[in-house]
Design an enzyme around this catalytic site. Structure first.
Site, PDB file in Angstrom:
ATOM      1  N   SER A  14       0.992  -1.248   0.014  1.00 61.14           N
ATOM      2  CA  SER A  14       0.109   0.053   0.139  1.00 61.14           C
ATOM      3  C   SER A  14       0.843   1.246  -0.051  1.00 61.14           C
ATOM      4  CB  SER A  14      -1.182  -0.043   1.122  1.00 61.14           C
ATOM      5  OG  SER A  14      -0.199   0.040   2.352  1.00 61.14           O
TER       6      SER A  14
ATOM      7  N   LYS B  97      -6.122   3.605   9.134  1.00 55.93           N
ATOM      8  CA  LYS B  97      -5.267   4.368   8.255  1.00 55.93           C
ATOM      9  C   LYS B  97      -5.797   5.749   8.537  1.00 55.93           C
ATOM     10  CE  LYS B  97      -3.206   1.312   5.066  1.00 55.93           C
ATOM     11  NZ  LYS B  97      -3.078   0.688   3.701  1.00 55.93           N
TER      12      LYS B  97
END
Ligand SMILES: Nc1ncnc2c1ncn2[C@@H]1O[C@H](COP(=O)(O)OP(=O)(O)OP(=O)(O)O)[C@@H](O)[C@H]1O
Length: 792
Positions: free
Chosen positions: A680, A723
């Protein structure tokens, strides 16, 4: 029985006496003539041979032997070749003149009275009988026979001739040594025989021999016709009385409710145990095994409460939020009400530490009125930890599943398989493979633990598992479970959990009340922001406990004198918890702003989300053209992301004429002590490298996440809620996420979502357009200088 008066003679080390069976092993090479004789006579009804103790081979006169009837001849596959004669002692004989020496010794024999017919002096026999009864009584008291055995012996004493009692004792109790057997063989009167038995019994009463009859002499008694005639079973006489311990086990077996087939097997084992000497090492193994099996909850279960309202209340009173889990349990109860026989799901809660996975499983057990057992699978690395060790191993134990059921004392508990992602395959098998069997609804109604070695039905058990990361659960196991992801909490959620659940619980644990201590909202906020950095609330709970410990000292010291109301303000918190551990403003994030070659990423780990800075520098090097250095404990996937980023930039450069060759590029991920991996960071690496080569600092305080393809497409990633919360907590208000992840925003509380500028992207060029001051056009127009760009 017709016994010939001429017999082939052999000499043996072991002594055969009438009424016993003896196996004699002989070498084919030395006894080929005997073998021929036996083979030629094998058609006759019975073959007899004369068996004489080897010690008599040198004697000239008065040689006594036994007529042995050959029961079978067994060839043994050995070198040199052997054969075994199985012989039954018929009667004794006196050796007479020799007919032939070779090829086979054949002698005339004179059969002598069998023991049965031995006579003795009447007076001495009478005295011996009295002594005999006394010694037998002593012996029986010592060896503690069953009541039945004692009674039967009484009958024998009263109703049968002395010889038969002697014969019975000889065959049932007495362990004959070769010397004993020789003495019996040569007994010339009943007195002699009775005297021998009396002496033996006296000796044995004092000192019990350990070796068995057959080990010492090779003799096995022939089943006694005497016993058959009175209809008794000889094994009854070997029985020890059932001790209190065995009695309890017998009762436990009776009450256990085990299925009939298993009951039969356990009773067999129990009988074997009753006949075992307590000094036998197998005794304790066997007793432990039987009592363990008998105490398993074969048919004991708790009455499950299937009440939606009660379940709702229990779940609500224990946990804040967690709607997905709560709804799933209510659905499970509703389905069970409609169809009680339907098997439930195997739930797997995946989430960061401290988000309530274990405690909600406990609350589920309370709401269903089932017992609860937790198995910690962290660190388990062998098959037998789950399935147990075979009983033959020293220190063998059942596996953790059967142990949990045993401790639960019911066959329908909730068993929590905690930290299922922390098992690993060791040298002694894969524990995940063993768990497959436990969790398979087709197999688990007859789960066989290696120690128990009997099928046990675990299909009524409700299994719930927990893990921090789905990636570490083997695919086959994952397939068997219904996964429910539990995300980390926002600051507001943590505040609610602390006020409504944690503080009342902690105060109760410390025997304090809410009138005594009041923890201000701002104090809780400070603990969350300045003293903890976690997705869950475990650390928050610990800090609140520290406050109670601090106050407890004061209450104990001064409680008698004054009753105080303690108000915990942020200022007092500084005294209690010392200086703040974390800065609300993330210094690393702030320092990273306006620097060339630096981008802000968002990362996920099993312990929650965090902001991850990525730094890149370049060194001119004509030799190390296009060399790449990556530091910060990056894993394989992350390394590949850097390569993809580099190659995408190279193809992008060709269109835009910026020289990126002849450089050694170094990419670093600070907090280098913590391993990092995953795809990611793709878009963040590209942004850092673009910033480096174009010498343009990125727009400040923008965090991003997204995997990249070689063509520059932005692919979806996991852990978006964690996140985004981590970025939000670091004061970042603009985040870039893959377009495909927009569906994940549902789980983010509205107030946070409204406060954030969340930008979905599909391609890298869109990302660059956002993060580069002046947008993508600047990158495509190299004539604009860095100074000019920075002004934009
Ligand atoms: N939503 C919630 N409401 C109330 N209390 C909560 C909530 N979530 C967690 N807690 C409390 O936090 C503490 C830690 O929770 P728990 O041990 O269940 O975490 P966990 O997710 O199992 O962690 P780990 O992965 O480390 O085992 C418990 O005291 C629990 O009651």
């Amino acid at each position: 029985m017709d016994i010939p008066n001429e017999l082939p003679i052999i000499y043996t080390t072991k002594v055969l006496i009438p009424g016993y069976i003896l196996k004699i092993r002989l070498q084919v090479a030395n006894y080929s003539n005997l073998l021929n004789y036996l083979q030629t006579n094998c058609d006759s009804k019975s073959i007899h041979i004369g068996i004489i103790p080897e010690s008599d081979s040198d004697k000239a006169v008065n040689i006594i032997g036994t007529v042995g009837q050959v029961l079978s001849i067994i060839r043994v596959d050995s070198v040199p070749e052997d054969f075994v004669l199985v012989t039954e002692g018929i009667c004794r004989f006196k050796l007479d003149e020799t007919i032939s020496e070779k090829p086979l010794q054949i002698n005339k024999i004179i059969t002598i009275e069998n023991f049965k017919n031995l006579q003795g002096n009447e007076k001495t026999i009478h005295e011996l009988h009295a002594e005999f009864s006394k010694v037998v009584n002593d012996f029986l008291t010592y060896s503690e026979p069953s009541v039945f055995a004692r009674d039967t012996l009484k009958i024998l004493f009263n109703k049968t001739p002395l010889y038969q009692t002697v014969d019975f004792l000889l065959k049932t109790f007495i362990r004959l040594t070769p010397a004993d057997a020789y003495e019996i063989l040569r007994a010339t009167s009943l007195n002699h025989l009775v005297r021998f038995v009396i002496n033996w019994l006296k000796r044995e009463t004092i000192n019990e021999h350990k070796c068995s009859k057959s080990e010492k002499t090779g003799l096995v008694p022939v089943p006694s016709t005497l016993l058959n005639s009175i209809g008794a079973n000889r094994s009854i006489f070997l029985k020890k009385p059932i001790s209190q311990e065995l009695n309890q086990i017998q009762l436990a077996i009776k009450d256990s409710g085990m299925p009939t087939s298993i009951h039969k097997m356990i009773m067999k084992e129990f009988k074997r145990l009753c006949e075992m000497n307590t000094s036998n090492p197998d005794y304790s193994v066997s007793i432990n095994y039987i009592s363990y099996v008998a105490n398993l909850p074969w048919n004991k279960r708790t009455n499950e409460t299937l009440d939606l309202e009660k379940a709702k209340n229990v779940l609500k009173s224990n946990h804040y939020g967690m709607e997905k889990v709560k709804n799933r349990i209510l659905q499970f109860i509703a389905v069970k009400i409609l169809n009680p026989d339907r098997r439930g799901p195997i739930l797997c809660f995946i989430g960061p530490p401290g988000v309530g996975k274990t405690s909600i499983a406990k609350a589920i057990a309370t709401s269903l009125n089932r017992t609860f057992k937790r198995i910690s699978l962290g660190g388990i690395n062998s098959y037998s930890d789950i399935k147990g060790h075979r009983r033959t191993y020293v220190g063998a134990m059942p596996g953790c599943i059967i142990q949990a059921v045993h401790q639960a004392k019911t066959n329908n508990p909730i068993i929590l398989l905690d930290e299922i992602d922390k098992m690993y395959k060791g040298s002694s098998g894969d524990p995940a493979a063993a768990l497959l069997e436990v969790l398979d609804p087709e197999q688990n109604n007859s789960f066989v633990d290696s120690y128990i070695n009997l099928p046990f039905d675990v299909s009524q058990v409700m299994f719930i598992s927990t893990a921090n990361s789905a990636a570490n659960i083997p695919q086959t196991l994952r397939d068997r479970m219904e996964i429910i992801y539990l995300e980390g909490y926002t600051q507001e959620e943590k505040m609610q959990i602390a006020e409504i659940y944690l503080i009342p619980k902690i105060l109760k644990d410390h025997n304090m009340n809410e009138l005594q201590i009041f923890i201000c909202k701002n104090t809780i906020k400070d603990i969350i922001q300045k003293y903890t950095k976690e997705s869950g609330v475990r650390e928050l709970q610990r800090k609140l406990e520290v406050i109670c410990h601090y106050i407890a000292v004061d209450i104990v010291e001064n409680g008698d004198k004054i009753i105080k109301n303690y108000v915990i303000t942020p200022e007092l918190l500084l005294n209690i918890l010392d200086s703040e551990l974390y800065n609300v403003k993330n210094a690393l994030v702030e320092e990273s702003c306006n620097r060339i070659g630096v981008a802000i990423g968002m990362a996920w780990s099993p312990v929650g989300g965090k902001v991850q800075i990525i730094e890149a520098t370049k060194l001119y090097s004509s030799k190390e053209k296009n060399r790449l250095v990556l530091t910060g404990l990056a894993g394989q996937t992350l390394k590949e992301s850097v390569l993809i980023a580099q190659h995408w930039i190279q193809s992008f450069v060709k269109k835009n004429e910026v020289n990126i060759d002849n450089f050694c590029v170094h990419v670093h991920l600070p907090t280098g002590g913590i391993p990092k991996d995953g795809p990611s960071a793709g878009i963040t690496i590209v942004c850092a490298l673009i910033s480096l080569f174009w010498k343009i600092p990125l727009r400040p305080m923008i965090a991003m996440t997204g995997e990249i393809s070689l063509n520059g497409y932005v692919l979806p990633v996991g852990g978006v809620k964690e996140k985004i919360l981590a970025a939000y907590n670091s004061n970042i208000r603009t985040v870039i996420i893959p377009d495909h992840n927009m569906k994940d925003l549902k789980t983010i509380p509205n107030n946070i979502r409204e406060d954030l500028n969340i930008i979905p992207v599909k391609h890298l060029e869109e990302v660059l357009d956002i993060v580069i001051p002046g947008g993508l056009a600047i990158l495509k127009n190299p004539s604009v200088t860095t100074m000019e760009i920075c002004k934009l």
